[in-house]
Motif scaffolding. Structure first.
Motif, PDB file in Angstrom:
ATOM      1  N   HIS A 103      -4.102  12.213 -13.685  1.00  0.00           N
ATOM      2  CA  HIS A 103      -3.581  12.102 -12.322  1.00  0.00           C
ATOM      3  C   HIS A 103      -2.712  13.267 -11.905  1.00  0.00           C
ATOM      4  O   HIS A 103      -2.062  13.219 -10.876  1.00  0.00           O
ATOM      5  CB  HIS A 103      -2.804  10.791 -12.169  1.00  0.00           C
ATOM      6  N   MET A 112     -10.948   9.665   2.111  1.00  0.00           N
ATOM      7  CA  MET A 112     -10.494   8.302   1.942  1.00  0.00           C
ATOM      8  C   MET A 112     -10.677   7.448   3.186  1.00  0.00           C
ATOM      9  O   MET A 112     -10.728   6.243   3.122  1.00  0.00           O
ATOM     10  CB  MET A 112      -9.031   8.303   1.536  1.00  0.00           C
ATOM     11  N   ALA A 189     -11.207  -8.174  -4.649  1.00  0.00           N
ATOM     12  CA  ALA A 189     -10.851  -7.406  -3.452  1.00  0.00           C
ATOM     13  C   ALA A 189     -11.931  -6.353  -3.231  1.00  0.00           C
ATOM     14  O   ALA A 189     -11.756  -5.182  -3.549  1.00  0.00           O
ATOM     15  CB  ALA A 189      -9.473  -6.779  -3.621  1.00  0.00           C
ATOM     16  N   GLN A 192     -15.411  -2.987  -5.242  1.00  0.00           N
ATOM     17  CA  GLN A 192     -14.717  -1.971  -6.029  1.00  0.00           C
ATOM     18  C   GLN A 192     -13.810  -2.610  -7.078  1.00  0.00           C
ATOM     19  O   GLN A 192     -13.743  -2.153  -8.212  1.00  0.00           O
ATOM     20  CB  GLN A 192     -13.905  -1.044  -5.110  1.00  0.00           C
ATOM     21  N   GLN A 193     -13.102  -3.677  -6.709  1.00  0.00           N
ATOM     22  CA  GLN A 193     -12.236  -4.312  -7.703  1.00  0.00           C
ATOM     23  C   GLN A 193     -13.060  -4.944  -8.820  1.00  0.00           C
ATOM     24  O   GLN A 193     -12.621  -4.980  -9.972  1.00  0.00           O
ATOM     25  CB  GLN A 193     -11.310  -5.357  -7.072  1.00  0.00           C
ATOM     26  N   ASP A 196     -13.741  -2.213 -11.167  1.00  0.00           N
ATOM     27  CA  ASP A 196     -12.512  -1.846 -11.855  1.00  0.00           C
ATOM     28  C   ASP A 196     -12.174  -2.862 -12.946  1.00  0.00           C
ATOM     29  O   ASP A 196     -11.828  -2.493 -14.064  1.00  0.00           O
ATOM     30  CB  ASP A 196     -11.372  -1.748 -10.836  1.00  0.00           C
ATOM     31  N   ARG A 329     -12.443  -6.726   2.848  1.00  0.00           N
ATOM     32  CA  ARG A 329     -12.101  -6.465   1.443  1.00  0.00           C
ATOM     33  C   ARG A 329     -12.262  -7.701   0.580  1.00  0.00           C
ATOM     34  O   ARG A 329     -11.365  -8.066  -0.193  1.00  0.00           O
ATOM     35  CB  ARG A 329     -10.670  -5.917   1.295  1.00  0.00           C
ATOM     36  N   ASP A 351      -3.362  -7.572  -9.726  1.00  0.00           N
ATOM     37  CA  ASP A 351      -2.697  -7.921  -8.459  1.00  0.00           C
ATOM     38  C   ASP A 351      -2.597  -9.427  -8.256  1.00  0.00           C
ATOM     39  O   ASP A 351      -2.402  -9.887  -7.144  1.00  0.00           O
ATOM     40  CB  ASP A 351      -3.411  -7.261  -7.266  1.00  0.00           C
TER      41      ASP A 351
ATOM     42  N   PRO B 158      -6.375   4.277   1.599  1.00  0.00           N
ATOM     43  CA  PRO B 158      -5.760   3.401   0.605  1.00  0.00           C
ATOM     44  C   PRO B 158      -4.259   3.203   0.790  1.00  0.00           C
ATOM     45  O   PRO B 158      -3.685   2.294   0.186  1.00  0.00           O
ATOM     46  CB  PRO B 158      -6.054   4.105  -0.724  1.00  0.00           C
ATOM     47  N   ALA B 189      -1.212  -4.768  -2.927  1.00  0.00           N
ATOM     48  CA  ALA B 189      -1.533  -6.196  -2.975  1.00  0.00           C
ATOM     49  C   ALA B 189      -0.472  -6.894  -3.821  1.00  0.00           C
ATOM     50  O   ALA B 189      -0.680  -7.205  -4.985  1.00  0.00           O
ATOM     51  CB  ALA B 189      -2.928  -6.401  -3.549  1.00  0.00           C
ATOM     52  N   ALA B 346      -5.532   6.281  -7.389  1.00  0.00           N
ATOM     53  CA  ALA B 346      -5.603   5.101  -8.265  1.00  0.00           C
ATOM     54  C   ALA B 346      -5.900   3.845  -7.442  1.00  0.00           C
ATOM     55  O   ALA B 346      -6.702   2.996  -7.840  1.00  0.00           O
ATOM     56  CB  ALA B 346      -4.297   4.932  -9.037  1.00  0.00           C
ATOM     57  N   GLN B 348      -7.487   3.748  -4.575  1.00  0.00           N
ATOM     58  CA  GLN B 348      -8.859   3.822  -4.099  1.00  0.00           C
ATOM     59  C   GLN B 348      -9.830   3.351  -5.177  1.00  0.00           C
ATOM     60  O   GLN B 348     -10.782   2.627  -4.903  1.00  0.00           O
ATOM     61  CB  GLN B 348      -9.184   5.258  -3.686  1.00  0.00           C
ATOM     62  N   ARG B 349      -9.559   3.745  -6.420  1.00  0.00           N
ATOM     63  CA  ARG B 349     -10.430   3.319  -7.512  1.00  0.00           C
ATOM     64  C   ARG B 349     -10.261   1.846  -7.830  1.00  0.00           C
ATOM     65  O   ARG B 349     -11.177   1.202  -8.316  1.00  0.00           O
ATOM     66  CB  ARG B 349     -10.092   4.112  -8.772  1.00  0.00           C
ATOM     67  N   ALA B 350      -9.047   1.326  -7.612  1.00  0.00           N
ATOM     68  CA  ALA B 350      -8.779  -0.064  -7.992  1.00  0.00           C
ATOM     69  C   ALA B 350      -9.449  -1.037  -7.028  1.00  0.00           C
ATOM     70  O   ALA B 350     -10.124  -1.973  -7.443  1.00  0.00           O
ATOM     71  CB  ALA B 350      -7.274  -0.317  -8.037  1.00  0.00           C
ATOM     72  N   ASP B 351      -9.249  -0.839  -5.727  1.00  0.00           N
ATOM     73  CA  ASP B 351      -9.850  -1.776  -4.762  1.00  0.00           C
ATOM     74  C   ASP B 351      -9.915  -1.191  -3.352  1.00  0.00           C
ATOM     75  O   ASP B 351     -10.076  -1.923  -2.390  1.00  0.00           O
ATOM     76  CB  ASP B 351      -9.114  -3.119  -4.759  1.00  0.00           C
ATOM     77  N   TRP B 352      -9.760   0.126  -3.266  1.00  0.00           N
ATOM     78  CA  TRP B 352      -9.912   0.860  -2.017  1.00  0.00           C
ATOM     79  C   TRP B 352      -8.721   0.649  -1.079  1.00  0.00           C
ATOM     80  O   TRP B 352      -7.872   1.509  -0.937  1.00  0.00           O
ATOM     81  CB  TRP B 352     -11.228   0.501  -1.320  1.00  0.00           C
ATOM     82  N   HIS B 353      -8.645  -0.499  -0.445  1.00  0.00           N
ATOM     83  CA  HIS B 353      -7.482  -0.778   0.413  1.00  0.00           C
ATOM     84  C   HIS B 353      -7.439  -2.270   0.692  1.00  0.00           C
ATOM     85  O   HIS B 353      -8.366  -2.993   0.343  1.00  0.00           O
ATOM     86  CB  HIS B 353      -7.520   0.036   1.715  1.00  0.00           C
TER      87      HIS B 353
END
Lengths: 478, 478
Positions: A103, A112, A189, A192-193, A196, A329, A351, B158, B189, B346, B348-353
């Motif tokens: 990162h 984005m 969510a 994508q989640q 993940d 989402r 989350d 995100p 979240a 991070a 964005q990869r986790a759940d975007w938004h």
């Protein structure tokens, strides 16, 4: 393979040239994070140069942090090397060394937020929401809020509201013949989640090999790469994933069988059986991403992999981003029993659980039949747009493009049938008000060709002919 | 340290006995995942046994996968060893070997959903929602939906909706004097996702040492442990975290300065300065978890760590779970600029938004002043309950419990001042209709004592005296 042009064998700039071209491919994203580079021996043979030159180039990339060497398994494109441009060092950012290697040194990715809409917009991944029954949604939303006001809930379980899980199980059974009950459903969510969480519980960092389609959906591989997976791209042809080319050590295979992203083809029945046989023989699991498979335009769709699976090997991932709208989402995973406790624990740590008001509203929306009616209606709308689009592509663009055969989803993929720079065509089209995407943008480094991608969720059927005429002019001037 | 009772020195069952007691402590969660075990030399000296016996016990635990040895840095409790009971092996679950080591062999944790409410309920972490202005919320929710129906959004960034980020920045500045603008805010979240994202970008697995409060909030340390952090518990006294006992190699310090979870004390001004000095000297960052600090009952609260920080070292994490309600699942992180791009990637990869309708509704709710009014009103309500509670504890339970000094939040912590088995008191109280929690449940293995915890979000002020009388009888019979 990448096309690499090198100076004459023995040239002193050979290593430098190879290094530079690999670096450019990494920075541009053509060689994506997590990708396993060819073995030094293989690449040396392929390029007709000495293995030591390749080793020297790889070592330079490793020293710069662009690739990571893993003992016994070769070189991988490092995560930090990803497309986002490195920021000029700034002494005030000294704290940045607190970020882990994956990162550090990133600028916020530019892609984005959806870019502004074009007058004629073939963008991918957006559904038409103009006929969504928002009145019903608003009514059910208000009802769910009234019920929450009477009895405000505390924290809930990570699997999702029971009523929503039941509604999703019924919906997936009905539209995709996926065999499941409410217990099998984990609400997430967005899809994508789901990717993940699957990456978190399935991947052992630095060890687990994940096969992905090439070209394929970048956010899926990004989720697995972030968890430390070794990503191996596998080519796609008109029958979908080349199952015969799967690496033997793949433990996870990510696939879009109903409507390959981005090409749009369908994984053939033979390949489906072969993939499940591979999973059984090699002890692999399959992540079936069915992002827009509810919209299909033939009588008899192929069974989902999940339906065919009798070995608890398939994770089915769905979403409401296409059947309803992305800003909701909400997605889901239908998971074999052996993985459920792990997924719940991972979700709780990630989350905890999703917004209950949204879940209650969606559960009622599905239970009252609004989703099924909307999908049925939109299947007609999208089917007509698809018909107009395919006819128009044949008429206006047939000299340059051939459609990839498919029968589902919200976009049509094509392949260039002549040697043409599609990036320039896309640029010229955009200047003329037409937004269209390229499959080459989704490649991981394999020589997968290029083609245009026509999403029809964001463009009216009546506008398609004019958009294609404009595009034809952009081609003619290329 | 754990209390460990061993057979006589030289006994042949010594290693076995030590192994068994450590295993029991791990399985029960007293030794939590990620915890660094004492050095073999230290433990041997402490127990008065040979170092070889300790090494043998550690090695047996390592062989079974309950602890992991890391070269040069000792032994750590493995993640998979966590409290959820191991499930009896079942041949049909052979697929389970696909899960990574941290996720294998788990049963779904039992504590994922709030337990049923008791007639008198002092549970922690739930706010009183009976006076929430749900009408205003419903009106704003409907308005946000109408606006979405006119112009359905696609995918968003995100970081969260700009209006919500601005509203949160204003709210945090107003209620907590946190210095920030909308650009500094990342909507998450719930606070849990903020911890998870921070762990993803800050932790290098197997390397990064994270100091946490002991006793402390288990979900925070679970998020960091899941990312591969080495968790080191640090004791808490009436002035909050013992900053003088922070391990020198801590790179991240997680702290609840406004209202320590679970004891309820405030990190003193001296300790705040010491913590920031530690961060500067040692190059560490601080995660400031301010979960219920809006509810404070004295004129002049201490500044947030984030406010005092002039070194870009503090991440401030807030949530609407207490000021509004947990099912909303909205929290936020206020992050230094150097970490923002990494956190966005991070996320964005986790759940975007997050869901945009929820964000738009909340943004309007804050902007129209409903949140500030609700917090102000509830500060009065909670302050009165707290007063009644402290008077009642002094009157009815003063023989057994002393309150921990504090001035904020939704619960009061106490310490037992006599030697008494509080677990039995809690059990007996529950049978009589009173739900009360114990601080000992939140300890990581240090000898942190025990005490009862009185949440006042879920109990009416008028019910408190009767609840305490009932509790007094439970103590008297202990």
């Amino acid at each position: 393979m990448l096309s690499i042009a090198l100076p004459a064998r023995g040239s002193r700039t050979l290593t430098q040239s190879l290094h530079g071209q690999l670096l450019a491919a990494i920075r541009s994203g053509r060689l994506a994070p997590g990708l396993r580079l060819p073995a030094t021996r293989t690449l040396a043979r392929h390029l007709g140069i000495s293995r030591n030159s390749v080793i020297a180039a790889y070592e330079a990339l490793a020293a710069e942090g662009h690739v990571a060497a893993r003992t016994g398994s070769g070189h991988y494109v490092a995560d930090a090397a990803r497309a986002p441009a490195r920021v000029t060092p700034d002494p005030a950012r000294a704290r940045e060394r607190h970020l882990n290697a994956a990162h550090r040194g990133l600028a916020a990715p530019a892609d984005m937020v959806d870019p502004p809409r074009a007058p004629f917009d073939f963008r991918l991944g957006v559904p038409d929401t103009s006929t969504l029954p928002f009145d019903a949604w608003r009514r059910l939303s208000a009802r769910a809020l009234r019920s929450m006001a009477r009895d405000a809930p505390g924290y809930a379980g990570p699997a999702g509201q029971p009523a929503l899980r039941a509604a999703i199980a019924a919906h997936a059974s009905l539209t995709r013949a996926v065999a499941c009950t409410a217990d099998d459903v984990l609400v997430t969510a967005g899809a994508q989640q789901a990717f993940d969480l699957l990456a978190r519980v399935l991947v052992t960092p630095g060890r687990t090999v994940v096969a992905v389609e090439d070209p394929g959906y970048p956010p899926t591989r990004a989720a697995f790469a972030a968890a430390g997976a070794l990503i191996v791209p596998v080519p796609v042809d008109d029958q979908g994933l080349r199952v015969d080319l799967l690496p033997h050590d793949a433990r996870i295979v990510c696939v879009t069988p109903s409507h390959q992203f981005p090409l749009g083809c369908v994984l053939s029945a033979t390949r489906r059986r072969a993939l499940l046989a591979f999973a059984r023989r090699r002890g692999a699991v399959v992540v079936e991403d069915d992002y827009d498979g509810e919209f299909r335009f033939e009588q008899r769709p192929l069974d989902a992999l999940q339906t065919l699976d009798d070995d608890a090997a398939v994770f089915y991932v769905g979403t409401f981003s296409k059947s309803l709208f992305p800003a909701l989402r909400v997605g889901f995973a239908i998971a074999p029993a052996w993985a459920r406790a792990a997924l719940l624990l991972a979700r709780q740590r990630a989350d905890w659980h999703g917004n209950l008001h949204v879940q209650d509203t969606l559960a009622a929306f599905i239970a009252e039949g609004h989703l099924a009616r909307h999908v049925r209606r939109m299947r007609g709308v999208y089917g007509e747009r698809r018909r107009v689009l395919l006819a128009g592509i044949a008429r206006d663009l047939g000299r340059w493009l051939a459609p990839v055969p498919g029968c589902a989803g919200l976009h049509v993929g094509t392949r260039a049938i002549v040697d043409i720079d599609l990036a320039r065509v896309v640029e010229r089209a955009r200047a003329a008000g037409v937004n269209v995407d390229r499959s080459g943008r989704y490649a991981m480094g394999g020589d997968v060709g290029d083609g245009l991608l026509f999403g029809y969720g964001g463009i009216a059927g009546a506008a398609i002919p004019q958009a294609l005429s404009t595009l034809k002019r952009a081609f003619a001037r290329a």
